[in-house]
Design an enzyme around this catalytic site. Structure first.
Site, PDB file in Angstrom:
ATOM      1  N   PHE A  12     -15.778 -15.143  12.312  1.00 23.19           N
ATOM      2  CA  PHE A  12     -16.007 -14.176  11.215  1.00 23.19           C
ATOM      3  C   PHE A  12     -17.406 -14.330  10.609  1.00 23.19           C
ATOM      4  O   PHE A  12     -18.214 -13.399  10.626  1.00 23.19           O
ATOM      5  CB  PHE A  12     -14.885 -14.368  10.172  1.00 23.19           C
ATOM      6  CG  PHE A  12     -15.195 -13.876   8.795  1.00 23.19           C
ATOM      7  CD1 PHE A  12     -15.608 -12.570   8.576  1.00 23.19           C
ATOM      8  CD2 PHE A  12     -15.077 -14.738   7.695  1.00 23.19           C
ATOM      9  CE1 PHE A  12     -15.895 -12.114   7.284  1.00 23.19           C
ATOM     10  CE2 PHE A  12     -15.342 -14.289   6.413  1.00 23.19           C
ATOM     11  CZ  PHE A  12     -15.760 -12.983   6.206  1.00 23.19           C
ATOM     12  N   ASP A  32     -19.906 -20.378  21.283  1.00 22.99           N
ATOM     13  CA  ASP A  32     -18.527 -20.301  20.775  1.00 22.99           C
ATOM     14  C   ASP A  32     -17.567 -20.513  21.927  1.00 22.99           C
ATOM     15  O   ASP A  32     -17.881 -20.205  23.077  1.00 22.99           O
ATOM     16  CB  ASP A  32     -18.281 -18.921  20.143  1.00 22.99           C
ATOM     17  CG  ASP A  32     -17.133 -18.947  19.145  1.00 22.99           C
ATOM     18  OD1 ASP A  32     -17.399 -18.733  17.945  1.00 22.99           O
ATOM     19  OD2 ASP A  32     -15.968 -19.183  19.546  1.00 22.99           O
ATOM     20  N   ALA A  64     -19.053 -23.763  13.846  1.00 24.05           N
ATOM     21  CA  ALA A  64     -17.833 -23.911  14.662  1.00 24.05           C
ATOM     22  C   ALA A  64     -16.911 -24.947  14.048  1.00 24.05           C
ATOM     23  O   ALA A  64     -17.318 -26.098  13.830  1.00 24.05           O
ATOM     24  CB  ALA A  64     -18.202 -24.321  16.084  1.00 24.05           C
ATOM     25  N   TYR A 131      -8.595 -31.302   6.506  1.00 25.36           N
ATOM     26  CA  TYR A 131      -9.754 -30.391   6.601  1.00 25.36           C
ATOM     27  C   TYR A 131     -10.887 -30.900   5.707  1.00 25.36           C
ATOM     28  O   TYR A 131     -12.047 -30.991   6.127  1.00 25.36           O
ATOM     29  CB  TYR A 131      -9.326 -28.976   6.170  1.00 25.36           C
ATOM     30  CG  TYR A 131     -10.491 -28.022   6.060  1.00 25.36           C
ATOM     31  CD1 TYR A 131     -11.029 -27.420   7.191  1.00 25.36           C
ATOM     32  CD2 TYR A 131     -11.070 -27.730   4.824  1.00 25.36           C
ATOM     33  CE1 TYR A 131     -12.116 -26.560   7.097  1.00 25.36           C
ATOM     34  CE2 TYR A 131     -12.146 -26.879   4.727  1.00 25.36           C
ATOM     35  CZ  TYR A 131     -12.666 -26.290   5.863  1.00 25.36           C
ATOM     36  OH  TYR A 131     -13.741 -25.455   5.760  1.00 25.36           O
TER      37      TYR A 131
HETATM   38  C1  UD2 Z   1     -10.842 -21.568   2.079  1.00 22.62           C
HETATM   39  C2  UD2 Z   1     -11.339 -21.646   3.506  1.00 22.62           C
HETATM   40  C3  UD2 Z   1     -11.661 -23.056   3.848  1.00 22.62           C
HETATM   41  C4  UD2 Z   1     -12.570 -23.676   2.829  1.00 22.62           C
HETATM   42  C5  UD2 Z   1     -12.072 -23.435   1.400  1.00 22.62           C
HETATM   43  C6  UD2 Z   1     -13.071 -23.801   0.348  1.00 22.62           C
HETATM   44  C7  UD2 Z   1     -10.296 -19.878   4.822  1.00 22.62           C
HETATM   45  C8  UD2 Z   1      -9.223 -19.519   5.795  1.00 22.62           C
HETATM   46  N1  UD2 Z   1     -10.315 -21.157   4.427  1.00 22.62           N
HETATM   47  O1  UD2 Z   1      -9.612 -22.315   1.943  1.00 22.62           O
HETATM   48  O2  UD2 Z   1     -12.245 -23.084   5.135  1.00 22.62           O
HETATM   49  O3  UD2 Z   1     -13.877 -23.267   3.000  1.00 22.62           O
HETATM   50  O4  UD2 Z   1     -11.780 -22.063   1.193  1.00 22.62           O
HETATM   51  O5  UD2 Z   1     -12.492 -23.661  -0.917  1.00 22.62           O
HETATM   52  O6  UD2 Z   1     -11.116 -19.056   4.430  1.00 22.62           O
HETATM   53  N2  UD2 Z   1      -2.798 -17.814  -0.354  1.00 22.62           N
HETATM   54  C9  UD2 Z   1      -1.736 -17.020  -0.756  1.00 22.62           C
HETATM   55  N3  UD2 Z   1      -1.256 -16.097   0.120  1.00 22.62           N
HETATM   56  C10 UD2 Z   1      -1.768 -15.942   1.382  1.00 22.62           C
HETATM   57  C11 UD2 Z   1      -2.858 -16.760   1.773  1.00 22.62           C
HETATM   58  C12 UD2 Z   1      -3.338 -17.696   0.876  1.00 22.62           C
HETATM   59  O7  UD2 Z   1      -1.246 -17.155  -1.880  1.00 22.62           O
HETATM   60  O8  UD2 Z   1      -1.269 -15.080   2.122  1.00 22.62           O
HETATM   61  C13 UD2 Z   1      -3.347 -18.784  -1.337  1.00 22.62           C
HETATM   62  C14 UD2 Z   1      -3.526 -20.199  -0.822  1.00 22.62           C
HETATM   63  O9  UD2 Z   1      -2.353 -20.955  -0.938  1.00 22.62           O
HETATM   64  C15 UD2 Z   1      -4.659 -20.680  -1.723  1.00 22.62           C
HETATM   65  C16 UD2 Z   1      -5.496 -19.411  -1.961  1.00 22.62           C
HETATM   66  O10 UD2 Z   1      -4.634 -18.319  -1.680  1.00 22.62           O
HETATM   67  O11 UD2 Z   1      -4.166 -21.114  -2.953  1.00 22.62           O
HETATM   68  C17 UD2 Z   1      -6.705 -19.336  -1.045  1.00 22.62           C
HETATM   69  O12 UD2 Z   1      -6.266 -19.592   0.271  1.00 22.62           O
HETATM   70  P1  UD2 Z   1      -7.194 -19.386   1.542  1.00 22.62           P
HETATM   71  O13 UD2 Z   1      -6.408 -19.806   2.728  1.00 22.62           O
HETATM   72  O14 UD2 Z   1      -7.766 -18.009   1.531  1.00 22.62           O
HETATM   73  O15 UD2 Z   1      -8.428 -20.325   1.256  1.00 22.62           O
HETATM   74  P2  UD2 Z   1      -8.553 -21.872   0.861  1.00 22.62           P
HETATM   75  O16 UD2 Z   1      -9.096 -21.921  -0.525  1.00 22.62           O
HETATM   76  O17 UD2 Z   1      -7.306 -22.638   1.160  1.00 22.62           O
END
Ligand code: UD2
Length: 284
Positions: A12, A32, A64, A131
């Site tokens: 992305f 990639d 990556a 992670y």
């Molecule tokens: C994102 C990045 C990660 C890292 C981080 C830094 C992604 C996939 N991951 O993790 O790589 O850089 O940010 O802070 O971009 N959630 C819901 N419903 C859903 C999906 C997620 O409630 O369908 C919640 C999840 O539990 C979390 C929040 O939304 O509380 C953000 O989740 P995420 O997976 O978009 O990103 P994050 O912060 O875990």
């Protein structure tokens, strides 16, 4: 013009970055594991953990990685392998081929649930997931390298092309997909968790500045500096989709951080990326 190798160039952020750098006249090489669509830049299909031979590259942007916090809780070995061994392999290739600068995609996850908001680069590192651990180790490998490196600590990046498939989709594409299908968006936890969302076009513009910036810190937050709770995010989406279904609340995800807001003083001082796209503009 300089040559830049973008690892994760078919992902992305990688696709946006390759496109941006190509348009700016850089010689872009994407590396990639996935074959990408037809693009005007050079493409190498390889695993970052393999022995990499690179020649004539000025800089590397190492994106990556296994990017899902939730997936890292379920499969820590895979996350550590791709994110740690991959970074080690990229740095080894960079060192043996005379690369001048490596920009490493680190993450806000390294801070965990910090005591003080907004989070500065000096805040303690409290990893809450494999992670986060993998990104801390990656940063340390960068610091130990004789090459000039910078850990770019990405906060929550969003924008066009972000995957909405599978169980590990980031929150914005996951909510948008549910809304488009007339289904309730699923909130893990009570929706009070706060994120700092940065639009991918602002992110790649800032990365380009970091490639040529005279001053390069060892680590820097890349974020908008704006805080948004998931409830706020749902309200912003509801403005454009007034008929959307009410969200479904499920258990909080293991490893999840509650609040993540960046102090962007250092980013603005060293890179001056200018005005950023607001979430309201960016999500629609
Ligand atoms: C994102 C990045 C990660 C890292 C981080 C830094 C992604 C996939 N991951 O993790 O790589 O850089 O940010 O802070 O971009 N959630 C819901 N419903 C859903 C999906 C997620 O409630 O369908 C919640 C999840 O539990 C979390 C929040 O939304 O509380 C953000 O989740 P995420 O997976 O978009 O990103 P994050 O912060 O875990």
């Amino acid at each position: 013009m300089a040559s830049v190798l973008v690892t994760g160039g078919a992902g992305f952020i990688g696709t946006h970055l390759c496109n941006h750098l190509h348009n700016k006249g850089y010689h872009v090489i994407s590396l990639d594991i996935q074959q990408s669509d037809d693009n005007p830049w050079e493409v190498v299909v390889a695993d970052v953990r393999d022995y990499l031979q690179i020649d004539g590259i000025d800089s590397i942007v190492h994106l990556a990685a296994q990017v899902s916090v939730a997936q890292s809780m379920e499969d820590p070995d895979y996350t550590l392998s791709v994110n740690v061994d991959g970074t080690s392999s990229v740095l080894a290739a960079a060192e043996s081929s005379g690369v001048k600068r490596v920009l490493f995609a680190s993450s806000a996850a390294v801070y965990g649930d910090a005591d003080e908001m907004p989070i500065t680069e000096k805040s303690p590192l409290i990893p809450q997931s494999p992670y986060a651990v993998s990104k801390i180790v990656g940063e340390e490998l960068c610091r130990q390298s004789p090459i000039e490196t910078c850990a770019l600590r990405f906060f929550n990046v969003y924008g066009p092309g972000q995957s909405s498939s599978g169980g590990y989709s980031a929150v914005i594409p996951a909510f948008k997909k549910a809304i488009a299908a007339g289904m309730p968006p699923t909130v893990f936890g009570d929706g009070t968790q706060i994120r700092d969302f940065i639009h991918v076009s602002d992110l790649v513009r800032t990365i380009e500045i970091a490639l040529s910036s005279k001053v390069i810190p060892e680590e820097v937050n890349l974020a908008s500096g704006e805080s948004t709770s998931l409830i706020d995010l749902l309200k912003a989406l509801e403005k454009h989709h007034p008929d959307m279904a009410n969200p479904l609340f499920e258990d909080e995800r293991a490893g999840d951080i509650h609040t993540s807001i960046a102090d962007v003083t250092l980013m603005n001082e060293v890179f001056s990326p200018g005005e950023m796209i607001t979430l309201e503009e960016g999500i629609n």
